[in-house]
Design a protein around this motif. Structure first.
Motif, PDB file in Angstrom:
ATOM      1  N   ILE A 230       0.881  -1.166   0.000  1.00  0.00           N
ATOM      2  CA  ILE A 230       0.000   0.000   0.000  1.00  0.00           C
ATOM      3  C   ILE A 230       0.918   1.215   0.000  1.00  0.00           C
ATOM      4  O   ILE A 230       1.747   1.375   0.901  1.00  0.00           O
ATOM      5  CB  ILE A 230      -0.862   0.031   1.282  1.00  0.00           C
ATOM      6  N   ASP A 231       0.789   2.038  -1.013  1.00  0.00           N
ATOM      7  CA  ASP A 231       1.689   3.193  -1.136  1.00  0.00           C
ATOM      8  C   ASP A 231       0.926   4.473  -0.810  1.00  0.00           C
ATOM      9  O   ASP A 231       0.113   4.946  -1.608  1.00  0.00           O
ATOM     10  CB  ASP A 231       2.253   3.226  -2.568  1.00  0.00           C
ATOM     11  N   VAL A 232       1.240   5.005   0.381  1.00  0.00           N
ATOM     12  CA  VAL A 232       0.619   6.288   0.758  1.00  0.00           C
ATOM     13  C   VAL A 232       1.673   7.389   0.770  1.00  0.00           C
ATOM     14  O   VAL A 232       1.508   8.418   1.398  1.00  0.00           O
ATOM     15  CB  VAL A 232      -0.069   6.200   2.142  1.00  0.00           C
ATOM     16  N   GLY A 233       2.808   7.132   0.078  1.00  0.00           N
ATOM     17  CA  GLY A 233       3.918   8.080   0.075  1.00  0.00           C
ATOM     18  C   GLY A 233       5.028   7.595   0.990  1.00  0.00           C
ATOM     19  O   GLY A 233       4.946   6.495   1.557  1.00  0.00           O
ATOM     20  N   THR A 234       6.076   8.406   1.105  1.00  0.00           N
ATOM     21  CA  THR A 234       7.186   8.049   1.996  1.00  0.00           C
ATOM     22  C   THR A 234       7.759   9.326   2.602  1.00  0.00           C
ATOM     23  O   THR A 234       7.725  10.387   1.960  1.00  0.00           O
ATOM     24  CB  THR A 234       8.300   7.276   1.250  1.00  0.00           C
ATOM     25  N   ASN A 235       8.266   9.185   3.812  1.00  0.00           N
ATOM     26  CA  ASN A 235       8.956  10.329   4.429  1.00  0.00           C
ATOM     27  C   ASN A 235      10.462  10.168   4.312  1.00  0.00           C
ATOM     28  O   ASN A 235      11.216  10.872   4.981  1.00  0.00           O
ATOM     29  CB  ASN A 235       8.542  10.473   5.898  1.00  0.00           C
ATOM     30  N   ASN A 236      10.892   9.226   3.490  1.00  0.00           N
ATOM     31  CA  ASN A 236      12.311   8.991   3.303  1.00  0.00           C
ATOM     32  C   ASN A 236      12.832  10.005   2.260  1.00  0.00           C
ATOM     33  O   ASN A 236      12.540   9.889   1.063  1.00  0.00           O
ATOM     34  CB  ASN A 236      12.507   7.545   2.828  1.00  0.00           C
ATOM     35  N   GLU A 237      13.581  10.986   2.762  1.00  0.00           N
ATOM     36  CA  GLU A 237      14.023  12.083   1.885  1.00  0.00           C
ATOM     37  C   GLU A 237      14.874  11.567   0.725  1.00  0.00           C
ATOM     38  O   GLU A 237      14.761  12.041  -0.400  1.00  0.00           O
ATOM     39  CB  GLU A 237      14.831  13.123   2.684  1.00  0.00           C
ATOM     40  N   GLU A 238      15.731  10.567   1.040  1.00  0.00           N
ATOM     41  CA  GLU A 238      16.600  10.013  -0.012  1.00  0.00           C
ATOM     42  C   GLU A 238      15.757   9.420  -1.142  1.00  0.00           C
ATOM     43  O   GLU A 238      16.033   9.643  -2.322  1.00  0.00           O
ATOM     44  CB  GLU A 238      17.470   8.904   0.581  1.00  0.00           C
ATOM     45  N   SER A 239      14.731   8.661  -0.764  1.00  0.00           N
ATOM     46  CA  SER A 239      13.871   8.048  -1.789  1.00  0.00           C
ATOM     47  C   SER A 239      13.151   9.117  -2.595  1.00  0.00           C
ATOM     48  O   SER A 239      13.027   9.009  -3.817  1.00  0.00           O
ATOM     49  CB  SER A 239      12.835   7.130  -1.144  1.00  0.00           C
ATOM     50  N   LEU A 240      12.661  10.142  -1.902  1.00  0.00           N
ATOM     51  CA  LEU A 240      11.921  11.194  -2.604  1.00  0.00           C
ATOM     52  C   LEU A 240      12.793  11.894  -3.642  1.00  0.00           C
ATOM     53  O   LEU A 240      12.309  12.369  -4.664  1.00  0.00           O
ATOM     54  CB  LEU A 240      11.355  12.208  -1.596  1.00  0.00           C
ATOM     55  N   LYS A 241      14.107  11.913  -3.349  1.00  0.00           N
ATOM     56  CA  LYS A 241      15.023  12.579  -4.297  1.00  0.00           C
ATOM     57  C   LYS A 241      15.575  11.619  -5.344  1.00  0.00           C
ATOM     58  O   LYS A 241      16.133  12.030  -6.348  1.00  0.00           O
ATOM     59  CB  LYS A 241      16.198  13.190  -3.504  1.00  0.00           C
ATOM     60  N   ASP A 242      15.437  10.294  -5.077  1.00  0.00           N
ATOM     61  CA  ASP A 242      16.056   9.283  -5.945  1.00  0.00           C
ATOM     62  C   ASP A 242      15.295   9.191  -7.272  1.00  0.00           C
ATOM     63  O   ASP A 242      14.099   8.886  -7.293  1.00  0.00           O
ATOM     64  CB  ASP A 242      16.022   7.938  -5.197  1.00  0.00           C
ATOM     65  N   GLU A 243      16.002   9.420  -8.373  1.00  0.00           N
ATOM     66  CA  GLU A 243      15.303   9.408  -9.671  1.00  0.00           C
ATOM     67  C   GLU A 243      14.754   8.028 -10.021  1.00  0.00           C
ATOM     68  O   GLU A 243      13.859   7.894 -10.846  1.00  0.00           O
ATOM     69  CB  GLU A 243      16.218   9.931 -10.788  1.00  0.00           C
ATOM     70  N   PHE A 244      15.322   6.980  -9.396  1.00  0.00           N
ATOM     71  CA  PHE A 244      14.840   5.630  -9.710  1.00  0.00           C
ATOM     72  C   PHE A 244      13.763   5.135  -8.734  1.00  0.00           C
ATOM     73  O   PHE A 244      13.333   3.988  -8.817  1.00  0.00           O
ATOM     74  CB  PHE A 244      16.008   4.636  -9.724  1.00  0.00           C
ATOM     75  N   TYR A 245      13.374   5.964  -7.778  1.00  0.00           N
ATOM     76  CA  TYR A 245      12.362   5.538  -6.804  1.00  0.00           C
ATOM     77  C   TYR A 245      11.067   5.177  -7.537  1.00  0.00           C
ATOM     78  O   TYR A 245      10.621   5.914  -8.422  1.00  0.00           O
ATOM     79  CB  TYR A 245      12.113   6.649  -5.774  1.00  0.00           C
ATOM     80  N   ILE A 246      10.450   4.035  -7.140  1.00  0.00           N
ATOM     81  CA  ILE A 246       9.299   3.543  -7.920  1.00  0.00           C
ATOM     82  C   ILE A 246       7.933   3.909  -7.325  1.00  0.00           C
ATOM     83  O   ILE A 246       6.900   3.574  -7.900  1.00  0.00           O
ATOM     84  CB  ILE A 246       9.363   2.002  -8.105  1.00  0.00           C
ATOM     85  N   GLY A 247       7.951   4.587  -6.187  1.00  0.00           N
ATOM     86  CA  GLY A 247       6.667   4.850  -5.527  1.00  0.00           C
ATOM     87  C   GLY A 247       6.132   6.248  -5.753  1.00  0.00           C
ATOM     88  O   GLY A 247       6.671   7.025  -6.546  1.00  0.00           O
ATOM     89  N   LEU A 248       5.039   6.557  -5.035  1.00  0.00           N
ATOM     90  CA  LEU A 248       4.467   7.901  -5.085  1.00  0.00           C
ATOM     91  C   LEU A 248       5.481   8.878  -4.528  1.00  0.00           C
ATOM     92  O   LEU A 248       6.030   8.666  -3.452  1.00  0.00           O
ATOM     93  CB  LEU A 248       3.219   7.985  -4.205  1.00  0.00           C
TER      94      LEU A 248
END
Ligand SMILES: NC(=O)C1=CN([C@@H]2O[C@H](COP(=O)(O)OP(=O)(O)OC[C@H]3O[C@@H](n4cnc5c(N)ncnc54)[C@H](OP(=O)(O)O)[C@@H]3O)[C@@H](O)[C@H]2O)C=CC1
Ligand SMILES: CC(=O)C(=O)O
Ligand SMILES: [Mg+2]
Length: 591
Positions: A230-248
């Motif tokens: 279940i993808d409701v977003g992430t608070n992981n700053e690294e993931s949010l900045k990662d161009e390969f991140y696959i989630g919202l």
């Protein structure tokens, strides 16, 4: 969608939910056709026999070079395979040779995942036959690294992704999954992946890995298993900045928005698969985990692996360890570093078992168990500010600010790490526990290996070979002063596959704490004298299918006793029945 469908039906909304006669009643209709009113659109489902090129690309049926000459003729495979015909054993040998050559664990993981997507039976054959060797590849610790890098190594999607984008359409999303008959769902929202924190959508590696174990260790057939993130977003700053991140790419939704999506999911699962599908919550953060378990425990077949599975496996290890450290459960004092899902879940089950054994009320047996969180020992003066699941553990004591102080004050005989923080059992901590006990029981449960509270080597060396040690992620045997010590793996992987199988084979509709005790008892009974001689408090994983059958039988027996089993009549020999239900990865012959 609504406007499109309105147009298709000349302006009238198909989402109108007012009662209307349906075509065929809709009972147990998995395709949605019977539930639809005559003027609603239905899906034209078709099933065809896989053959030729599509057969080779269907992981459920593909056998690669193991297709026989006859099968190659009758299934239009001539020319699509090289001439050689191989046995499954030879294919297994070749793959294990390849995997053993890889030095990098992630390469091994990717090889296994590719195999799972290419040839499912061969994947499970490898995993079942080489369980001790491959468990650390498809499960902890490597799955942790795989989740961290999921976006970069992502090739083909596995499992079902339900994000905020699918709000209002979750039932449709479930219908997109190719299998209709689901028995076990493992679902995460990715907020507390092992001890690695919030990995968001990339936590998908965990439900996928857990369900591989459901099949390999517990024998639930792969087509009946559904991994969900279940993808409701992430608070992981690294993931949010990662161009390969696959989630919202947004911060986590919370409060009503979060609760609504989860509720839609839970309702859709029951509507689509019925009441007997097991929903295993996995690696949710504790501020949601306890709430979800309490909220859905009375309406759905739900099980929280981190709270309940972990409790059951640790209780089994502690009970088994009594043979080595002496005394009864109630004779011991327990101290935990970490008072979250794992810590308080284990503490509660130990207190419950103690209470059952001694007839002392639960409120009293809890007093033998103490927990330390990030603010120090949990004591009554902190009660008002504690999260609800910590409150039962706020005993009368003056404040103590850290673990060392707590050890000196409480003098535990059993020390359990469930903090998610690596190397917190320092030399001083272990030496102090060892100075208080001839044989201290030390369990470093946090995963993956990088987060383990100490290593096996540290536990044995700093206690001068006196500790009975087990850890959440595996450690190699360690030789200390000429004696080889084999650390046990205190991981819920011993419990959930057999536990789930027990629920499935009995048709249970609810989980009860007594079933966790039943699973724990079955596991503890599987530890042999030979295991004890090596310092082991868990049986080796090599016998896991036999262990799982025994766990399943004990859990199913409890389900029948409690009146929550719906598969009637009750099979006379539940162990044999559990074994007979287990999936076999051996290739089938095709007509
Ligand atoms: N072996 C197994 O089978 C299992 C292992 N685990 C592992 O257990 C770990 C914890 O999981 P879980 O219980 O779900 O996590 P939670 O987040 O629910 O709990 C973590 C707890 O550890 C405490 N904590 C964190 N840092 C410190 C510190 N430096 N000193 C003291 N306490 C600290 C937190 O304190 P506070 O509340 O103050 O924030 C909290 O009480 C993870 O690594 C997970 O992989 C989990 C399930 C099964
Ligand atoms: C093992 C497990 O479930 C965890 O570490 O979260
Ligand atoms: Mg977990």
């Amino acid at each position: 969608m609504e406007s499109t469908m309105k147009e298709m039906r000349g302006g009238e909304s198909v989402l109108d939910l007012s009662p209307r006669a349906t075509v065929g009643g809709g009972v147990e209709d998995v395709y949605g056709e019977d539930c639809a009113t005559e003027d609603q659109l239905v899906t034209p489902w078709t099933y065809s026999v896989a053959s030729g090129y599509s057969l080779l690309r269907d992981p459920h049926h593909n056998k690669g070079l193991a297709f026989t000459e006859t099968e190659r003729d009758s299934h239009y495979l001539r020319g699509l395979l090289p001439p050689a015909v191989a046995t499954q054993q030879l294919q297994e040998k070749k793959l294990m040779d390849n995997i053993r050559k890889y030095q990098v664990p992630l390469q091994k993981y990717m090889t296994m995942m590719e195999l799972q997507e290419r040839n499912e039976r061969l994947f499970y054959k490898l995993l079942i036959d080489n369980v001790e060797e491959l468990l650390p590849v498809v499960y902890t610790p490597t799955v942790g690294e795989a989740c961290q890098k999921y976006g970069s190594i992502f090739r083909r999607p596995q499992g079902l992704y339900i994000s905020l984008k699918e709000k209002g359409k979750v039932l449709d999303v479930l219908k997109n999954w190719p299998e209709r008959s689901i028995q076990v769902i493992v679902v995460t929202d990715g907020e507390r992946i092992l001890g690695l924190g919030d990995l968001g959508c990339q936590g998908m590696g965990i439900p996928v890995g857990k369900l591989s174990l459901y099949t390999a260790l517990g024998g639930v057939r792969p087509s009946a298993c559904l991994p969900v993130t279940i993808d409701v977003g992430t608070n992981n700053e690294e993931s949010l900045k990662d161009e390969f991140y696959i989630g919202l790419r947004q911060r986590r939704a919370t409060g009503q928005e979060y609760a609504d999506l989860l509720h839609e999911f839970m309702s859709a699962v029951k509507q689509n698969y019925g009441e007997k599908v097991l929903i295993q919550f996995e690696d949710f953060a504790n501020h949601n985990a306890f709430t979800l378990l309490a909220k859905y425990g009375t309406t759905h077949l739900v099980f929280n692996d981190d709270i309940q599975g972990t409790a059951s496996v640790v209780l089994a290890g502690v009970v088994a360890a009594l043979k080595l450290i002496g005394g009864t459960l109630a004779d011991h004092r327990f101290l935990f570093l970490g008072a979250g899902e794992a810590g308080t879940g284990i503490a509660e089950l130990i207190a419950l078992e103690m209470s059952k054994q001694t007839k002392i009320p639960l409120e009293e047996t809890r007093k033998k168990i103490w927990l330390v969180d990030s603010k120090g020992l949990i004591v009554s003066s902190r009660k008002d500010s504690l999260q609800h699941f910590k409150k039962p553990w706020a005993h009368d004591h003056e404040p103590v600010k850290d673990l060392l102080g707590a050890i000196k004050a409480i003098k535990p005989t059993v020390l359990i790490g469930s903090s998610g923080v690596g190397r917190t059992f320092t030399k001083e901590i272990i030496e102090t526990v060892a100075s208080l006990n001839e044989k201290p029981l030390i369990m470093a449960l946090s995963n993956p290996t990088s987060q383990s509270e100490c290593t096996a080597e540290e536990a044995y060396t700093w206690s001068q070979g006196r500790a009975i040690f087990a850890s959440g992620s595996p450690f190699d045997p360690f030789e200390y002063k000429g004696k080889v010590f084999v650390p046990g793996q205190a991981n819920n992987a011993y419990i959930f596959p057999g536990f789930g199988l027990g629920l499935v084979i009995s048709g249970a509709i609810r989980v009860h704490d007594d079933m966790l005790l039943a699973a724990s008892e079955a596991l503890a009974n599987q530890v042999s004298e030979e295991n004890y001689d090596k310092g082991l408090i868990y049986p080796p994983f090599t016998n896991i299918r036999k262990i799982s059958a025994n766990i399943a039988a004990n859990v199913a027996a409890k389900a029948y006793e409690l009146g929550v089993a719906t598969r009637l009549p009750r099979p006379a020999n539940l162990v044999k029945y559990a074994e007979s239900c287990m999936y076999s990865p051996v290739y089938r012959s095709y007509r």
